[in-house]
Write an enzyme that holds these catalytic residues in place. Structure first.
Site, PDB file in Angstrom:
ATOM      1  CB  CYS A   2      19.966 -20.038  -2.708  1.00  0.00           C
ATOM      2  SG  CYS A   2      19.029 -20.279  -1.208  1.00  0.00           S
ATOM      3  CE  LYS A 580      10.591 -21.412 -13.753  1.00  0.00           C
ATOM      4  NZ  LYS A 580       9.138 -21.507 -14.019  1.00  0.00           N
TER       5      LYS A 580
HETATM    6  C1  AGP Z   1       4.712 -23.710 -11.243  1.00  0.00           C
HETATM    7  O1  AGP Z   1       3.903 -22.637 -11.570  1.00  0.00           O
HETATM    8  C2  AGP Z   1       5.161 -23.747  -9.893  1.00  0.00           C
HETATM    9  N1  AGP Z   1       5.824 -22.574  -9.500  1.00  0.00           N
HETATM   10  C3  AGP Z   1       5.731 -25.022  -9.308  1.00  0.00           C
HETATM   11  O2  AGP Z   1       4.628 -25.751  -8.907  1.00  0.00           O
HETATM   12  C4  AGP Z   1       6.642 -25.918 -10.180  1.00  0.00           C
HETATM   13  O3  AGP Z   1       5.909 -26.491 -11.198  1.00  0.00           O
HETATM   14  C5  AGP Z   1       7.287 -26.974  -9.282  1.00  0.00           C
HETATM   15  O4  AGP Z   1       8.145 -26.329  -8.371  1.00  0.00           O
HETATM   16  C6  AGP Z   1       8.070 -28.007 -10.050  1.00  0.00           C
HETATM   17  O5  AGP Z   1       9.172 -27.454 -10.686  1.00  0.00           O
HETATM   18  P1  AGP Z   1       9.976 -28.283 -11.756  1.00  0.00           P
HETATM   19  O6  AGP Z   1       9.094 -28.454 -12.947  1.00  0.00           O
HETATM   20  O7  AGP Z   1      11.180 -27.435 -12.048  1.00  0.00           O
HETATM   21  O8  AGP Z   1      10.336 -29.586 -11.127  1.00  0.00           O
END
Ligand code: AGP
Length: 585
Positions: A2, A580
């Site tokens: 969050c 994200k």
């Molecule tokens: C990417 O398109 C995704 N939303 C997700 O898989 C992301 O890559 C994953 O949460 C890892 O995030 P990070 O690279 O910030 O660790």
């Protein structure tokens, strides 16, 4: 998972908090809320949905001290009652929280007695504990309340009688900036960058009491500690679509600049300096860990490192790694790949690696992240803020950095950047392919070797923003099972960028077509006429060497995924159920 914010100062806290929430929205957008001091009490405004849904509620409201939150639900569905801030039973405290209180159930049983929680959240217990332990808002009682918590948290809270913010954190980021007559707090420095020149980063186990224009820091024993502020990097404030309809489109369009920047930064000398704390002569095994898109980047990294260094290199899904009893020792290098540097599973993997005495390296877009802080060395992917939930430019950048790393270790030269892939004309077929796919319920996406990594990433992309079920497979696996699913309704997307593997890939395509399946072939290779004629669609992209191809071949598909998402009426920047940064395991 969050975003949290706080403000105390001469300005109207409510409008300042709202502006910060708009910038934090990428961290969660199922509900949001603002709590503020008014008439000696605390008032809360909460709403389900995107931050903009709060806008009518804040009209005409003012205060000089408040807290705010944008949520990605962990405990309890998205609803007004589950939205933060959470008030204590006596309404003396309000709390916003990022993270998870793992022992919330135990704490409720132990401390709440007759108090009935109003929400389903784990956070609510924090506000009740504050009222139980710390009714008058003194820091040592605040610390006692917080020390009951286990799990991860960044907490910003207000007490009804005080124009002050009380903060602490463990495993989740929290930053404070102090101006002349105001102070602000946020999960992300970029929310503070436009109004402040310097900031403080709160570390795990530290506490802060923030007033207008001043902050006092404490350690976990309640002793005042001195902390140095850091200079704000002004480009962290660029959270702007710059005329694009969506962040995702803007971020795809930035990819050429990102790669160019990386080529200009990462010469051998720069890599030597960045990696100085890792003794590569001792390393006999490399394990790469990441989640989602970052895991696919790990697959590429492991292949490149194995090809170039002959050090056994393997890619691991971070959420599995910690439970897989990995054989780790001081001759192992664990590379954590993460755009945000906040992903809880990736952080846990590195904590385990550190405990076992491994060397650790972060490859991240956020060098001030908890991940970067934990690792012995960091390679910055330098791609600028990535806001869209679906990762695009960060993926290409992670791959590029791993390409550089493997060549640096093997002392071999880099192949140059391939500018042809950024010529807009080669993407004329994006619309054609998107129209073919927009009504499909499912897809197969195939590739061999490095192209299989592209298939994995492509399947994730179209699933997360277009909500089409896409199943990635190594092309050679076709005949071992999933060919049973192929019929005249099937659409298979095939990536073919490896010359040496083309004959076998073409055999697979024949097998699909002879069972009535349709094939969209995306390639940089010469395809025999008799096959071309029977494809649903052939996408011919500029010739590129096998090793570099995954960095470029994905661009076409990123554009298709974006386009299909729009055609299906979705918002590609904010796909349902996602956020994200995933700061919970
Ligand atoms: C990417 O398109 C995704 N939303 C997700 O898989 C992301 O890559 C994953 O949460 C890892 O995030 P990070 O690279 O910030 O660790």
């Amino acid at each position: 998972m969050c975003g949290i914010a706080g403000y105390v100062g001469d300005d109207n806290a409510i409008s300042r908090l709202y502006t910060m929430l708009e910038k934090l929205e990428y961290r969660g957008y199922d509900s949001s809320g603002i709590g503020y001091i008014c008439n000696g009490g605390i008032a809360c405004l909460k709403q389900v949905g995107e931050v903009s849904c709060l806008s009518p509620l804040i009209m005409g409201k003012s205060s000089h001290c408040g807290i705010a939150h944008t949520r990605w639900a962990t405990h309890g569905k998205p609803s007004e009652v589950n939205a933060h801030p959470h008030l204590s039973f006596d309404k003396k405290w309000a709390v916003v929280h990022n993270g998870i209180v793992e022992n919330a159930t135990y704490l409720k049983e132990k401390y709440l007695g007759d108090i009935v929680p109003v929400s389903e959240t784990d956070t609510e217990i924090i506000s009740h504990l504050l009222s139980i332990f710390c009714p008058d808002g003194d820091i040592s009682s605040f610390i006692s309340a917080i020390s009951c918590l286990s799990g991860s948290y960044a907490i910003c809270s207000v007490h009804e009688n005080m124009q002050r913010l009380f903060l602490t954190k463990k495993h989740c980021p929290l930053f404070v900036a102090i101006g002349r007559c105001e102070s602000a707090v946020s999960s992300d420095i970029s929310c503070l960058a436009d109004r402040f020149d310097r900031f403080y980063e709160l570390l795990d186990g530290e506490y802060a009491v923030v007033e207008s224009g001043r902050v006092t820091f404490y350690n976990s024993h309640g002793k005042i500690i001195h902390k140095d502020s850091q200079k704000m990097c002004k480009n962290t404030s660029v959270v702007d679509k710059c005329g694009y309809i969506h962040f995702m489109l803007k971020e795809i369009e930035e990819e050429e600049d990102v790669l160019e920047r990386l080529y200009s930064i990462y010469d051998a000398e720069r890599l030597r300096q960045e990696l100085i704390d890792i003794d590569f002569d001792r390393i006999d095994r490399i394990m790469l860990v990441g989640c989602g898109t970052a895991y696919h980047a790990c697959m590429y990294g492991a292949t490149m490192l194995s090809w170039h260094t002959h050090i056994t290199s393997t890619a691991h899904i971070a959420s599995e790694f910690i439970y897989s009893r990995p054989d780790l020792d001081d001759r192992t290098l664990v590379i954590a790949v993460s755009q945000s540097g906040e992903t809880a599973d990736t952080i846990s993997s590195i904590e385990l690696a550190r405990k076992k005495g491994c060397a650790t390296l972060a490859i991240t877009n956020c060098t001030s992240s908890p991940l970067s802080r934990l690792c012995h060395a960091t390679l910055d992917i330098h791609c600028g803020k990535e806001i869209a939930v679906a990762s695009t430019k960060a993926y290409n950048a992670m791959l590029q950095v791993m390409y550089f790393l493997s060549h640096y270790l093997s002392k071999t030269p880099y192949l140059p950047l391939c500018h042809e892939y950024f010529d807009k004309a080669i993407y004329d077929d994006v619309d054609k392919v998107s129209m073919l796919l927009k009504d499909k319920r499912e897809l197969f996406i195939l590739g061999r070797n490095l192209d299989y990594i592209t298939a994995m990433e492509s399947a994730l992309k179209i699933k997360e923003i277009a909500y089409i079920f896409a199943s990635p497979h190594p092309t050679g696996e076709l005949k071992y099972g999933f060919i049973a699913l192929i019929d005249s309704d099937s659409v298979c997307v095939v990536f073919a960028f490896d010359d040496a593997l083309l004959p076998k890939t073409l055999l697979g395509i024949e097998e699909i077509m002879s069972r009535g399946g349709s094939v969209i072939l995306i390639t940089c290779l010469e395809i025999p006429r008799n096959i071309q004629d029977r494809l649903m669609c052939l996408i011919s992209l500029p010739v590129i060497g096998t090793e570099l191809s995954p960095i470029y071949s994905i661009i076409f598909w990123q554009k298709v995924s974006y386009r299909v998402s729009i055609l299906r009426g979705n918002n590609p920047d904010k796909p349902r159920n996602l956020a994200k940064s995933v700061t919970v395991e």
